[in-house]
Design a protein around this motif. Structure first.
Motif, mmCIF file in Angstrom:
data_model
loop_
_atom_site.group_PDB
_atom_site.id
_atom_site.type_symbol
_atom_site.label_atom_id
_atom_site.label_comp_id
_atom_site.label_asym_id
_atom_site.label_seq_id
_atom_site.Cartn_x
_atom_site.Cartn_y
_atom_site.Cartn_z
ATOM 1 N N ARG A 86 -4.570 54.863 -39.627
ATOM 2 C CA ARG A 86 -3.555 54.044 -40.297
ATOM 3 C C ARG A 86 -3.107 54.624 -41.640
ATOM 4 N N GLN A 87 -4.024 55.285 -42.346
ATOM 5 C CA GLN A 87 -3.692 55.893 -43.631
ATOM 6 C C GLN A 87 -4.380 57.258 -43.711
ATOM 7 N N PRO A 88 -3.780 58.300 -43.157
ATOM 8 C CA PRO A 88 -4.451 59.613 -43.086
ATOM 9 C C PRO A 88 -4.579 60.331 -44.420
ATOM 10 N N MET A 89 -4.022 59.780 -45.507
ATOM 11 C CA MET A 89 -4.082 60.442 -46.804
ATOM 12 C C MET A 89 -4.907 59.649 -47.815
ATOM 13 N N MET A 90 -5.807 58.820 -47.347
ATOM 14 C CA MET A 90 -6.601 57.978 -48.245
ATOM 15 C C MET A 90 -7.883 58.718 -48.644
ATOM 16 N N ALA A 91 -7.988 59.045 -49.913
ATOM 17 C CA ALA A 91 -9.129 59.822 -50.405
ATOM 18 C C ALA A 91 -10.450 59.098 -50.182
ATOM 19 N N GLU A 92 -10.465 57.791 -50.420
ATOM 20 C CA GLU A 92 -11.705 57.028 -50.286
ATOM 21 C C GLU A 92 -12.262 57.100 -48.866
ATOM 22 N N ALA A 93 -11.365 57.169 -47.886
ATOM 23 C CA ALA A 93 -11.808 57.249 -46.490
ATOM 24 C C ALA A 93 -12.543 58.565 -46.228
ATOM 25 N N TYR A 94 -12.021 59.671 -46.744
ATOM 26 C CA TYR A 94 -12.684 60.960 -46.550
ATOM 27 C C TYR A 94 -14.014 61.018 -47.298
ATOM 28 N N ALA A 95 -14.081 60.364 -48.465
ATOM 29 C CA ALA A 95 -15.341 60.343 -49.210
ATOM 30 C C ALA A 95 -16.425 59.626 -48.412
ATOM 31 N N VAL A 96 -16.082 58.480 -47.826
ATOM 32 C CA VAL A 96 -17.054 57.738 -47.018
ATOM 33 C C VAL A 96 -17.407 58.528 -45.760
ATOM 34 N N LYS A 97 -16.414 59.186 -45.172
ATOM 35 C CA LYS A 97 -16.674 60.014 -43.986
ATOM 36 C C LYS A 97 -17.673 61.120 -44.323
ATOM 37 N N GLY A 98 -17.512 61.718 -45.498
ATOM 38 C CA GLY A 98 -18.450 62.739 -45.937
ATOM 39 C C GLY A 98 -19.840 62.182 -46.150
ATOM 40 N N TYR A 99 -19.913 60.966 -46.689
ATOM 41 C CA TYR A 99 -21.220 60.347 -46.929
ATOM 42 C C TYR A 99 -21.935 60.052 -45.608
ATOM 43 N N ILE A 100 -21.159 59.701 -44.586
ATOM 44 C CA ILE A 100 -21.749 59.484 -43.255
ATOM 45 C C ILE A 100 -22.392 60.774 -42.756
ATOM 46 N N SER A 101 -21.681 61.899 -42.923
ATOM 47 C CA SER A 101 -22.257 63.193 -42.523
ATOM 48 C C SER A 101 -23.498 63.508 -43.347
ATOM 49 N N PHE A 102 -23.467 63.124 -44.610
ATOM 50 C CA PHE A 102 -24.605 63.406 -45.492
ATOM 51 C C PHE A 102 -25.874 62.695 -45.030
ATOM 52 N N ILE A 103 -25.765 61.400 -44.710
ATOM 53 C CA ILE A 103 -26.974 60.669 -44.311
ATOM 54 C C ILE A 103 -27.473 61.113 -42.942
ATOM 55 N N LEU A 104 -26.599 61.843 -42.196
ATOM 56 C CA LEU A 104 -27.021 62.413 -40.917
ATOM 57 C C LEU A 104 -27.488 63.861 -41.083
ATOM 58 N N ASN A 105 -27.616 64.302 -42.350
ATOM 59 C CA ASN A 105 -28.100 65.643 -42.698
ATOM 60 C C ASN A 105 -27.164 66.766 -42.258
ATOM 61 N N ASP A 106 -25.893 66.440 -42.026
ATOM 62 C CA ASP A 106 -24.896 67.463 -41.726
ATOM 63 C C ASP A 106 -24.182 67.785 -43.039
ATOM 64 N N PHE A 107 -24.833 68.574 -43.884
ATOM 65 C CA PHE A 107 -24.379 68.757 -45.257
ATOM 66 C C PHE A 107 -23.096 69.584 -45.349
ATOM 67 N N ASP A 108 -22.924 70.553 -44.462
ATOM 68 C CA ASP A 108 -21.705 71.371 -44.507
ATOM 69 C C ASP A 108 -20.472 70.528 -44.176
ATOM 70 N N SER A 109 -20.578 69.688 -43.142
ATOM 71 C CA SER A 109 -19.455 68.803 -42.806
ATOM 72 C C SER A 109 -19.198 67.826 -43.937
ATOM 73 N N ALA A 110 -20.267 67.342 -44.544
ATOM 74 C CA ALA A 110 -20.117 66.408 -45.661
ATOM 75 C C ALA A 110 -19.319 67.052 -46.790
ATOM 76 N N LEU A 111 -19.629 68.307 -47.107
ATOM 77 C CA LEU A 111 -18.910 68.994 -48.183
ATOM 78 C C LEU A 111 -17.422 69.121 -47.880
ATOM 79 N N ASN A 112 -17.085 69.422 -46.634
ATOM 80 C CA ASN A 112 -15.676 69.541 -46.252
ATOM 81 C C ASN A 112 -14.936 68.234 -46.497
ATOM 82 N N GLU A 113 -15.570 67.121 -46.140
ATOM 83 C CA GLU A 113 -14.923 65.812 -46.322
ATOM 84 C C GLU A 113 -14.813 65.454 -47.806
ATOM 85 N N PHE A 114 -15.845 65.750 -48.587
ATOM 86 C CA PHE A 114 -15.800 65.456 -50.023
ATOM 87 C C PHE A 114 -14.700 66.272 -50.699
ATOM 88 N N ASN A 115 -14.559 67.532 -50.312
ATOM 89 C CA ASN A 115 -13.508 68.369 -50.897
ATOM 90 C C ASN A 115 -12.121 67.845 -50.540
#
Length: 717
Positions: free
Chosen positions: A355-384
């Motif tokens: 619905r909102q593909p340019m929402m920064a907060e959504a990518y930050a949360v997506k990165g945090y999801i990868s982080f708690i799953l120990n997928d740190f490289d994917s998390a970094l991509n989403e945070f960036n």
């Protein structure tokens, strides 16, 4: 009074005044037209008005003594002179009065003119400054509703404007959390702006009456205190998103000296349902409290928001954020299993991004999801990606720090953390993490400054005491660490982490009697039981120690850490042959991450010692080489632990490099290493006959004894 009014009519004063006012009005109209057509000084209009106003007393005085008409100017006779055909000139007294009226009028006019000139100059200077302003803090809006029950709306509005402004390039926007904390402390807007190190602050108020909103905003220059812009909005609640966009657009246009067209600065929080928006804001209000209970309530409110408007992207982000924060991960609240929380969070983030593909907060949360799953490289991509869309999103930098830290990219992680702290300087966890990172880098003075500021900002928080305790411990100041940990325990007596830490520090100084005095304290029982083997060692009751460990080994045959603990005690005080077997037989029960846990590289380095003793030299060599590689990797980064020097001493000792081992041990002790068991460490056995080694061990014993006496005095206070 009647006589005075009659005299005014006779002297035609009123007639003159009417004519003066009429001519003045006409002149002001002419000036207004001219100034609108050509570029003149902005002081022309106010100056003309002041000149005419100050001339009024002079005109009144003159009209009292003279008849001013188109035929000329004639002196008006007094009542005594009406029948006298020859009028005497005005005397010096009346001319003095005229001069006095003229001078007083000029003085008053000049004062007002100077005030107007100064105000306009300040405004011009403010506008010139604001064009260069690249930073702002949006303070929590004031709730001015009659019942004072719209705080969620007032805070939510400032939070949404903060998010909106954060999307502007080259524009630092301080986080809402820090602004709210300083506002609650009672600081003025200007003082808040200076504390947050921003050039401008936006303040405002909200008054809600039914579905009608009255919003007033004011932009202030934190350097001069001048008001740069103010505006009021009277709208329906459903139009609040347009107001957010209008405010954001006006601020950016003003502060960055550029023009953003209407409609091009859209608020991502918009929804077609005002009820959904209200539920979202109430959910944010609960989320900000950061307690288990409030997070559960926030989840319900966000679920209601997306139920009211299934197309509400910001509602899905809020729900996803809350779900992952409820995970059992070490950074969460421990309510939902981590994999379940991550799956539910991902489902909602996917809906938000559709619905909102340019929402920064959504990518930050997506990165945090990868982080708690120990997928740190994917998390970094989403945070960036989140930071690219909103360079002022402090949470993205904080989470990026955690991911980089997990990848042991310490220098990069510190930069991310410093950026998060710059945007949100009063965030307790952020300040604590920054202090810890600086401590880890050996920048102890900077770290101490961070923790002391944290103590000043949050006097009831334990974070400052935890951080200072770590600094003092890293300097070998066990008493200082003990004192700060005691303060943390007093602030949070039920926190087992602090109790464990306090007992560990007391054991370091051999304060077993003081520990035993607290055996009946329920809050201490679990920690004392955990450290029971250490208490037996201090009492030199080794028979009881090994009997206890044999029981634990029989009860936990597949727990390598029990085997390791038992092996370590045997290596120092018992059967070394048994320790070799305990260290090596079940080493496959743990993975590499746990085997080479830094900065001690333990239990890998102890396993290498055991394999070396058993004659498995190749296995031992590989383990030692891996530890050395990890040690050098951390040394080449910003890491500065005395544990790394102690690890170097053990590696050199195992390799037979005794001079290098003693040099590394000396550096570790000089930097703060004070472990009581150093003299029993079997990995340093090859150094036992070296005079310098004996000298270093004696220094540790003497310093610990000295600190023990200081600590006893501390407990007697």
């Amino acid at each position: 009074m009647k006589k005075f009014l009659s005299e005014l009519r006779r002297r035609k004063v009123v007639k003159t005044l009417v004519a003066y006012v009429g001519l003045s009005w006409l002149l002001l109209q002419v000036v207004g037209v001219i100034t609108s057509m050509i570029e003149v000084s902005p002081l022309v209009g106010p100056g003309t008005l002041l000149l005419l106003a100050c001339g009024l007393p002079v005109a009144v005085y003159l009209s009292w003594h003279f008849d001013i008409s188109l035929e000329g100017v004639e002196r008006t006779p007094s009542l005594d002179e009406e029948d006298n055909p020859t009028l005497k000139p005005l005397g010096w007294l009346r001319w003095t009065g005229l001069v006095s009226v003229f001078l007083v009028s000029c003085l008053i006019g000049y004062q007002y003119f100077d005030s107007i000139r100064a105000e306009q100059q300040a405004t011009r200077e403010g506008l010139n400054t604001v064009k260069l302003a690249d930073s702002i803090a949006v303070l929590p809006f004031t709730d001015q509703s009659p019942e004072k029950d719209q705080s969620y709306l007032a805070l939510g509005l400032s939070e949404e404007i903060t998010s909106l402004l954060g999307r502007s390039d080259g524009f630092k926007v301080s986080a809402s959390r820090s602004s709210q904390i300083l506002t609650e402390k009672g600081l003025t807007p200007i003082d808040i702006g200076r504390r947050l190190n921003v050039k401008t602050v936006l303040t405002g108020s909200v008054r809600a009456t039914g579905n009608r909103l009255k919003i007033r905003v004011e932009l202030l220059d934190t350097e001069t205190g001048h008001t740069l812009w103010t505006e009021s909005f009277l709208r329906e609640l459903k139009d609040i998103f347009d107001v957010e966009s209008e405010i954001g657009r006006a601020v950016v246009n003003l502060l960055q000296d550029r023009y953003i067209e209407a409609g091009s600065f859209e608020s991502f929080s918009s929804t077609n349902s005002t009820d959904a928006y209200v539920m979202y804001l109430k959910g944010r209000e609960q989320y900000r409290k950061q307690t288990t209970e409030s997070m559960k309530e926030a989840r319900k409110l966000f679920e209601q928001a997306v139920a009211l408007d299934p197309e509400y992207a910001k509602g899905y982000v809020g729900l996803a954020d809350t779900l992952v924060m409820l995970a059992e991960h070490e950074t969460g609240f421990g309510i939902l299993q981590t994999d379940i929380a991550a799956a539910l969070g991902q489902q909602n983030i996917d809906k938000a991004l559709v619905r909102q593909p340019m929402m920064a907060e959504a990518y930050a949360v997506k990165g945090y999801i990868s982080f708690i799953l120990n997928d740190f490289d994917s998390a970094l991509n989403e945070f960036n990606k989140a930071i690219e869309l909103n360079p002022s999103l402090s949470a993205a930098y904080m989470w990026k720090f955690l991911a980089l830290n997990s990848l042991q990219r310490f220098d990069e992680s510190l930069l991310a953390l410093q950026k998060s702290q710059e945007l949100d300087p009063l965030f307790q966890t952020g300040s604590y993490n920054l202090g810890v990172a600086l401590t880890r880098s050996g920048r102890l003075e900077e770290a101490e400054g961070v923790f002391k500021q944290l103590k000043q900002d949050h006097p009831d928080s334990t974070f400052s005491h935890q951080g200072l305790a770590d600094i003092y411990f890293s300097q070998g100041n066990i008493v200082g660490a003990l004192s700060e940990t005691q303060k943390a325990v007093r602030l949070s007596p039920e926190n087992q982490h602090f109790v464990y830490k306090l007992i560990a520090q007391m054991l370091q100084l051999g304060l077993s009697e003081n520990i035993n005095k607290s055996k009946d304290n329920p809050a201490w029982k679990e920690a004392i039981d955990y450290y029971y083997p250490n208490l037996l060692i201090l009492d030199k009751d080794f028979d009881a120690l090994f009997k206890h460990m044999d029981f634990l080994l029989a009860a936990n045959p597949e727990d390598y850490w029990i085997s390791f603990e038992a092996a370590w005690y045997h290596a120092m005080f018992g059967d070394k042959e048994k320790s070799y077997l305990l260290l090596t037989e079940k080493k496959n029960l743990i993975d590499d991450a746990d085997t080479f846990f830094m900065p001690h590289c333990s239990p890998a380095i102890e396993i290498a010692w055991a394999e070396q003793a058993l004659g498995n030299l190749e296995v031992a060599h590989k383990l030692i080489m891996k530890c050395e590689e990890l040690m050098n990797l951390q040394r080449n980064s910003s890491i500065s632990y005395f544990e790394l020097d102690y690890l170097a001493a053990r590696i050199y000792a195992l390799n037979g490099q005794r001079p290098q081992a003693i040099q590394a041990l000396s550096k570790a002790i000089n930097d703060g290493w004070r472990e009581w068991w150093t003299k029993h460490d079997p990995l340093l056995l090859s150094l036992s006959e070296e005079p310098k080694f004996k000298e270093l061990l004696q220094f540790i014993d003497d310093d610990l004894e000295k600190q023990k006496l200081e600590a006893l005095a501390l407990f007697d206070e």
